[in-house]
Design a protein around this motif. Structure first.
Motif, PDB file in Angstrom:
ATOM      1  N   ARG A 191      29.672  44.517  32.643  1.00 18.44           N
ATOM      2  CA  ARG A 191      31.012  44.713  32.063  1.00 18.44           C
ATOM      3  C   ARG A 191      32.050  43.758  32.639  1.00 18.44           C
ATOM      4  NH1 ARG A 191      31.728  48.007  28.168  1.00 18.44           N
ATOM      5  NH2 ARG A 191      33.883  47.359  28.054  1.00 18.44           N
ATOM      6  N   TYR A 192      31.745  42.499  32.549  1.00 19.15           N
ATOM      7  CA  TYR A 192      32.650  41.432  32.975  1.00 19.15           C
ATOM      8  C   TYR A 192      33.020  41.524  34.461  1.00 19.15           C
ATOM      9  CZ  TYR A 192      33.192  41.152  27.944  1.00 19.15           C
ATOM     10  OH  TYR A 192      32.943  41.065  26.606  1.00 19.15           O
ATOM     11  N   ARG A 193      32.131  42.087  35.247  1.00 19.95           N
ATOM     12  CA  ARG A 193      32.373  42.080  36.694  1.00 19.95           C
ATOM     13  C   ARG A 193      31.139  41.526  37.389  1.00 19.95           C
ATOM     14  NH1 ARG A 193      37.177  44.719  38.478  1.00 19.95           N
ATOM     15  NH2 ARG A 193      36.578  43.673  40.390  1.00 19.95           N
ATOM     16  N   PHE A 194      31.364  40.808  38.476  1.00 16.35           N
ATOM     17  CA  PHE A 194      30.239  40.355  39.289  1.00 16.35           C
ATOM     18  C   PHE A 194      29.913  41.413  40.331  1.00 16.35           C
ATOM     19  CE2 PHE A 194      31.163  35.853  38.106  1.00 16.35           C
ATOM     20  CZ  PHE A 194      29.872  35.517  37.716  1.00 16.35           C
ATOM     21  N   TYR A 195      28.635  41.541  40.621  1.00 17.97           N
ATOM     22  CA  TYR A 195      28.174  42.396  41.721  1.00 17.97           C
ATOM     23  C   TYR A 195      27.323  41.517  42.622  1.00 17.97           C
ATOM     24  CZ  TYR A 195      29.738  46.465  39.128  1.00 17.97           C
ATOM     25  OH  TYR A 195      30.518  47.381  38.472  1.00 17.97           O
ATOM     26  N   LEU A 196      27.660  41.473  43.910  1.00 17.83           N
ATOM     27  CA  LEU A 196      26.858  40.708  44.849  1.00 17.83           C
ATOM     28  C   LEU A 196      26.206  41.711  45.787  1.00 17.83           C
ATOM     29  CD1 LEU A 196      29.237  37.712  45.699  1.00 17.83           C
ATOM     30  CD2 LEU A 196      27.583  37.901  43.882  1.00 17.83           C
ATOM     31  N   GLN A 197      24.908  41.604  45.932  1.00 19.28           N
ATOM     32  CA  GLN A 197      24.130  42.587  46.723  1.00 19.28           C
ATOM     33  C   GLN A 197      24.525  44.008  46.315  1.00 19.28           C
ATOM     34  OE1 GLN A 197      22.268  40.374  47.685  1.00 19.28           O
ATOM     35  NE2 GLN A 197      22.461  39.734  49.806  1.00 19.28           N
ATOM     36  N   ASN A 198      24.622  44.231  45.022  1.00 23.11           N
ATOM     37  CA  ASN A 198      24.921  45.546  44.429  1.00 23.11           C
ATOM     38  C   ASN A 198      26.354  46.030  44.632  1.00 23.11           C
ATOM     39  OD1 ASN A 198      22.347  45.788  43.468  1.00 23.11           O
ATOM     40  ND2 ASN A 198      21.620  46.874  45.303  1.00 23.11           N
ATOM     41  N   GLU A 199      27.184  45.201  45.233  1.00 23.73           N
ATOM     42  CA  GLU A 199      28.579  45.640  45.426  1.00 23.73           C
ATOM     43  C   GLU A 199      29.510  44.848  44.536  1.00 23.73           C
ATOM     44  OE1 GLU A 199      30.517  46.645  49.032  1.00 23.73           O
ATOM     45  OE2 GLU A 199      28.570  46.707  50.047  1.00 23.73           O
ATOM     46  N   LYS A 200      30.465  45.562  43.947  1.00 25.99           N
ATOM     47  CA  LYS A 200      31.395  44.895  43.032  1.00 25.99           C
ATOM     48  C   LYS A 200      32.177  43.815  43.778  1.00 25.99           C
ATOM     49  CE  LYS A 200      33.777  47.372  39.881  1.00 25.99           C
ATOM     50  NZ  LYS A 200      34.874  48.246  39.456  1.00 25.99           N
ATOM     51  N   LEU A 201      32.222  42.631  43.168  1.00 26.27           N
ATOM     52  CA  LEU A 201      32.943  41.537  43.812  1.00 26.27           C
ATOM     53  C   LEU A 201      34.452  41.713  43.669  1.00 26.27           C
ATOM     54  CD1 LEU A 201      33.021  38.621  45.069  1.00 26.27           C
ATOM     55  CD2 LEU A 201      33.093  37.780  42.738  1.00 26.27           C
ATOM     56  N   LEU A 202      35.108  41.795  44.812  1.00 28.70           N
ATOM     57  CA  LEU A 202      36.574  41.828  44.809  1.00 28.70           C
ATOM     58  C   LEU A 202      37.035  40.419  45.134  1.00 28.70           C
ATOM     59  CD1 LEU A 202      36.975  45.087  46.898  1.00 28.70           C
ATOM     60  CD2 LEU A 202      37.116  44.859  44.423  1.00 28.70           C
ATOM     61  N   TYR A 203      38.157  40.028  44.616  1.00 24.55           N
ATOM     62  CA  TYR A 203      38.613  38.656  44.867  1.00 24.55           C
ATOM     63  C   TYR A 203      40.130  38.588  44.835  1.00 24.55           C
ATOM     64  CZ  TYR A 203      38.601  38.981  39.788  1.00 24.55           C
ATOM     65  OH  TYR A 203      38.800  39.393  38.503  1.00 24.55           O
ATOM     66  N   ARG A 204      40.628  37.478  45.394  1.00 24.64           N
ATOM     67  CA  ARG A 204      42.074  37.288  45.407  1.00 24.64           C
ATOM     68  C   ARG A 204      42.524  36.676  44.088  1.00 24.64           C
ATOM     69  NH1 ARG A 204      42.009  33.948  50.743  1.00 24.64           N
ATOM     70  NH2 ARG A 204      39.975  33.497  49.855  1.00 24.64           N
ATOM     71  N   LYS A 205      43.784  36.919  43.763  1.00 24.00           N
ATOM     72  CA  LYS A 205      44.359  36.486  42.481  1.00 24.00           C
ATOM     73  C   LYS A 205      44.063  35.033  42.138  1.00 24.00           C
ATOM     74  CE  LYS A 205      48.398  38.808  40.727  1.00 24.00           C
ATOM     75  NZ  LYS A 205      49.769  39.075  40.990  1.00 24.00           N
ATOM     76  N   GLN A 206      44.182  34.160  43.159  1.00 25.31           N
ATOM     77  CA  GLN A 206      44.036  32.733  42.861  1.00 25.31           C
ATOM     78  C   GLN A 206      42.619  32.367  42.432  1.00 25.31           C
ATOM     79  OE1 GLN A 206      44.829  34.036  45.915  1.00 25.31           O
ATOM     80  NE2 GLN A 206      44.296  32.649  47.586  1.00 25.31           N
ATOM     81  N   PHE A 207      41.644  33.309  42.601  1.00 26.47           N
ATOM     82  CA  PHE A 207      40.270  33.028  42.199  1.00 26.47           C
ATOM     83  C   PHE A 207      39.933  33.611  40.827  1.00 26.47           C
ATOM     84  CE2 PHE A 207      40.147  32.060  46.616  1.00 26.47           C
ATOM     85  CZ  PHE A 207      39.218  31.020  46.709  1.00 26.47           C
ATOM     86  N   ALA A 208      40.916  34.305  40.225  1.00 29.45           N
ATOM     87  CA  ALA A 208      40.644  34.976  38.946  1.00 29.45           C
ATOM     88  C   ALA A 208      40.140  33.995  37.883  1.00 29.45           C
ATOM     89  CB  ALA A 208      41.892  35.701  38.453  1.00 29.45           C
ATOM     90  N   GLY A 209      40.746  32.805  37.840  1.00 29.97           N
ATOM     91  CA  GLY A 209      40.382  31.817  36.810  1.00 29.97           C
ATOM     92  C   GLY A 209      38.925  31.415  36.921  1.00 29.97           C
TER      93      GLY A 209
END
Ligand SMILES: [Fe+2]
Ligand SMILES: [Fe+2]
Length: 485
Positions: free
Chosen positions: A72-90
């Protein structure tokens, strides 16, 4: 004395996790983009390959592999949802789009990547790009991975039961909330019209659940507003108006408690329609002047029914104006007319936009040709300033995109697709992503691959896919919610 240390070290670890995730996605996307532009042993390419290896290896300290999945348009790394900072959204959105275009659920990179020469890493990047040009990218990719030697990568074919489960359960929850909301407005209306007592406990709870869903999954929330239940038009319409109004309210930064009130007003705005004879309400063709006078009474009927609701005077008083105003236009024409010359309330203006949009995109008995969502927005834009608050309408169009979710598009060679994701923010005017619809032997539509309609041919500068026209789903017998939810 020692309590602050674990908290701060946990915070530190969390921060590191985020940075590692961002670094990996950035390195991945840089790799696939750079191999498109440069060839041979260009130092930029070598640099990209090395950075990619390092970005993978930083994950392999704890495990012997890095698992990257998309759900659903989210990355999961090692089964955990990837959180990221605003500047990486693009870059993260671009990488997500890339996975989506390949139909790829995930990849696993093994630690042995540290022994792989940069040329093989670049070959992997090239392969992904070539896959994108194929009709069935994923199948092609699987074949190539088998033919060529990539022992350090594995394609993940399903998103894993836990991610899939979360995905399914959210859709399931969305569907359930929708039907509970529908049932709750029906129940309140029926009770009130038959002289029974009715409160708002259930509808408020359902609206709160919907707000929760909107905060975590906007595409699903919008997809729910494409639900059409023809036998239950008035109630489905009420739920859709509530959803679209809340979504518009969220875009302009309305507080959560106000969103709740806006949702309830949307839900109840047409309640008074139950008092209009069915033969008038569902009359095919034009209404006579007398019949129209009857229809016009429904706004005041809604207000009269809301007054009967069991709730505090204060709460009720805040719910009366928007339903009263929903057929009054921005220039104060429309109905019911009063001597008041004050501008319409904010909620009245929001609900008026959501109301017209949903009504015009729903095929009705009296409308021979249903209009596609993009055309409805065009028609509404022509009436900005007169019928609608022009600023709110602009926000509404921006939030839905030029081709709103659920629009059916006819492309060249007679192919059809359904819009599944619309760009937003500064890209709001761009073309959306769509799901190809393929007919099976029985002539039924089934899901095909996902395409990015904004992609252009670098040689000609033209869009890769031509959009011939948009169609109303009912014209081709498609129910968008079936493909979206
Ligand atoms: Fe209405
Ligand atoms: Fe309405």
């Amino acid at each position: 004395m020692t309590t602050t240390r674990p908290a701060s070290s946990e915070k530190e670890m969390h921060k590191k996790w985020i940075i590692r995730g961002e670094r990996f996605i950035q390195a991945f996307y840089r790799l696939v983009q750079t191999v498109k532009i440069h060839q041979g042993s260009n130092p930029i390419l070598m640099d990209c390959a090395k950075e990619f290896n390092n970005a993978v290896l930083q994950w392999c300290d704890e495990d012997d592999n890095l698992k990257v999945q998309v759900s659903r348009y989210r990355f999961y790394l090692q089964n955990e949802k990837l959180l990221y900072r605003k500047q990486f959204a693009g870059v993260i959105n671009n990488a997500l789009d890339f996975f989506e275009r390949l139909g790829l659920h995930g990849l696993r990179f093994y630690m042995s990547i540290n022994r792989i020469p940069p040329e093989r890493v670049l070959a992997f990047g090239n392969l992904l790009n070539r896959a994108e040009q194929q009709d069935t990218p994923l199948e092609w990719l699987v074949e190539k991975f088998t033919e060529e030697d990539f022992p350090w990568i594995e394609i993940i074919h399903d998103i894993g039961t836990h991610l899939q489960g979360a995905d399914r359960s959210r859709k399931e929850t969305g569907r359930k909330n929708y039907s509970y909301l529908l049932a709750s407005v029906k129940e309140v209306t029926k009770k009130l019209t038959s002289g029974q007592r009715a409160g708002l406990r259930k509808p408020v709870r359902m609206i709160q659940n919907m707000i929760d869903l909107m905060m975590v999954d906007e595409p699903l929330f919008l997809a729910l507003s494409t639900v059409r239940i023809y036998d239950d038009y008035t109630y489905t319409h009420s739920v859709n108006v509530a959803l679209l109004s809340m979504y518009l309210g969220k875009q302009i930064g309305i507080s959560r408690s106000s969103l709740e009130r806006l949702g309830i007003c949307g839900l109840l705005h047409d309640m008074g329609k139950v008092e209009i004879p069915k033969q008038i309400l569902n009359k095919p063709g034009k209404l006579t002047a007398e019949e129209f006078e009857v229809v016009k009474k429904h706004s005041i009927n809604s207000v009269r029914l809301i007054v009967k609701i069991e709730a505090s005077q204060d709460r009720k008083s805040k719910m009366l104006l928007p339903p009263f105003e929903h057929h009054l236009k921005y220039d104060l024409s429309g109905y019911p007319q009063s001597r008041r010359k004050k501008p319409l309330s904010l909620f009245g203006r929001i609900i008026a936009i959501a109301d017209v949009y949903d009504a015009l995109t729903s095929p009705r008995i009296y409308r021979l040709h249903a209009v596609s969502p993009d055309r409805v927005l065009e028609l509404m834009l022509e009436k900005a300033e007169k019928d609608f608050d022009p600023i709110l309408l602009k926000v509404f169009i921006n939030m839905l995109g030029i081709y709103p979710i659920g629009t059916i598009l006819q492309m060249d060679k007679g192919r059809l697709c359904i819009v599944i994701k619309t760009p937003n923010g500064i890209d709001a005017g761009a073309r959306p992503h769509a799901l190809m619809l393929v007919r099976d032997e029985q002539g039924e539509f089934k899901k095909g691959k996902v395409v990015d309609l904004s992609e252009k041919d670098p040689d000609t500068g033209n869009y890769r896919i031509n959009i011939i026209k948009s169609l109303h789903p009912s014209v081709c017998g498609i129910h968008p919610a079936r493909f979206l939810i």
